[in-house]
Design a protein around this motif. Structure first.
Motif, PDB file in Angstrom:
ATOM      1  N   VAL A 120       0.805  -1.216   0.322  1.00 47.08           N
ATOM      2  CA  VAL A 120      -0.295  -0.484   0.227  1.00 47.08           C
ATOM      3  C   VAL A 120       0.886   1.003   0.015  1.00 47.08           C
ATOM      4  CG1 VAL A 120      -1.673   1.381   1.352  1.00 47.08           C
ATOM      5  CG2 VAL A 120      -1.620  -1.197   1.644  1.00 47.08           C
ATOM      6  N   TYR A 121       0.705   2.729  -0.727  1.00 49.34           N
ATOM      7  CA  TYR A 121       1.801   3.259  -1.106  1.00 49.34           C
ATOM      8  C   TYR A 121       0.961   4.216  -0.312  1.00 49.34           C
ATOM      9  CZ  TYR A 121       4.846   0.846  -3.982  1.00 49.34           C
ATOM     10  OH  TYR A 121       6.221   0.214  -4.338  1.00 49.34           O
ATOM     11  N   TYR A 122       1.657   5.177   0.007  1.00 50.42           N
ATOM     12  CA  TYR A 122       1.058   6.682   0.800  1.00 50.42           C
ATOM     13  C   TYR A 122       1.114   7.818   0.424  1.00 50.42           C
ATOM     14  CZ  TYR A 122      -1.230   3.209   3.787  1.00 50.42           C
ATOM     15  OH  TYR A 122      -1.804   1.957   4.549  1.00 50.42           O
ATOM     16  N   CYS A 123       0.586   8.988   0.263  1.00 49.14           N
ATOM     17  CA  CYS A 123       1.618   9.431   0.256  1.00 49.14           C
ATOM     18  C   CYS A 123       1.589  11.262   1.434  1.00 49.14           C
ATOM     19  CB  CYS A 123       0.932  10.971  -1.113  1.00 49.14           C
ATOM     20  SG  CYS A 123       0.059  11.407  -1.081  1.00 49.14           S
ATOM     21  N   ALA A 124       2.412  11.662   1.533  1.00 49.84           N
ATOM     22  CA  ALA A 124       2.435  12.843   3.142  1.00 49.84           C
ATOM     23  C   ALA A 124       2.975  13.994   2.832  1.00 49.84           C
ATOM     24  CB  ALA A 124       3.345  11.632   4.133  1.00 49.84           C
ATOM     25  N   ALA A 125       2.680  14.816   4.303  1.00 49.03           N
ATOM     26  CA  ALA A 125       2.733  16.182   3.990  1.00 49.03           C
ATOM     27  C   ALA A 125       3.180  16.459   5.176  1.00 49.03           C
ATOM     28  CB  ALA A 125       2.006  16.794   2.845  1.00 49.03           C
ATOM     29  N   ASP A 126       3.862  17.720   5.590  1.00 49.69           N
ATOM     30  CA  ASP A 126       4.124  18.977   6.640  1.00 49.69           C
ATOM     31  C   ASP A 126       5.500  19.916   6.547  1.00 49.69           C
ATOM     32  OD1 ASP A 126       4.165  19.516   9.431  1.00 49.69           O
ATOM     33  OD2 ASP A 126       3.800  17.340   9.923  1.00 49.69           O
TER      34      ASP A 126
END
Length: 123
Positions: free
Chosen positions: A92-98
């Motif tokens: 499962v591939y996730y994109c993330a940001a901060d």
């Protein structure tokens, strides 16, 4: 409010390609780190690729270097182009940001995440 919405996962044969998309909203400046992570069944979350939201400072995990490319378009979409896929890329591939000063390989530094999209590579 920052929101990430992913798409593009699916089933592909070994050696094939997929392009994952992450629609991004709510970022107030370019000083955000963006990342792609993946998680296979029974394993922890693994770093894949990262960049700043302006598209600079791109880094890749050794396992995907030369095969995957992180990028963004002129609108608010981030991509992960995946070429030469292998069965071990199944996850499962996730994109993330901060809001970070530099791109980060650590999932603990990201506060915003997409819902995840399944990538399955058959042999």
């Amino acid at each position: 409010q920052v929101e990430l919405v992913e798409s593009g996962g699916g089933l592909v044969q070994a050696g094939g390609s997929l392009r994952l998309s992450c629609a991004v909203s709510g970022l107030t400046s370019s000083t955000y780190a963006m990342g792609w992570f993946r998680q296979a069944p029974g394993k922890g979350r693994e770093f894949v690729a990262t960049m700043m939201w302006n598209g600079g400072s791109q880094y890749y995990a050794d396992s995907v270097k030369g095969r995957f490319t992180i990028s963004r378009n002129a609108k608010n979409t981030m991509y992960l182009q995946m070429n030469g896929l292998k069965p071990e890329d199944t996850a499962v591939y996730y994109c993330a940001a901060d809001r970070l000063r530099s791109p980060s390989t650590s999932p603990d530094e990201y506060g915003y995440w997409g819902q995840g999209t399944q990538v399955t590579v058959s042999s």
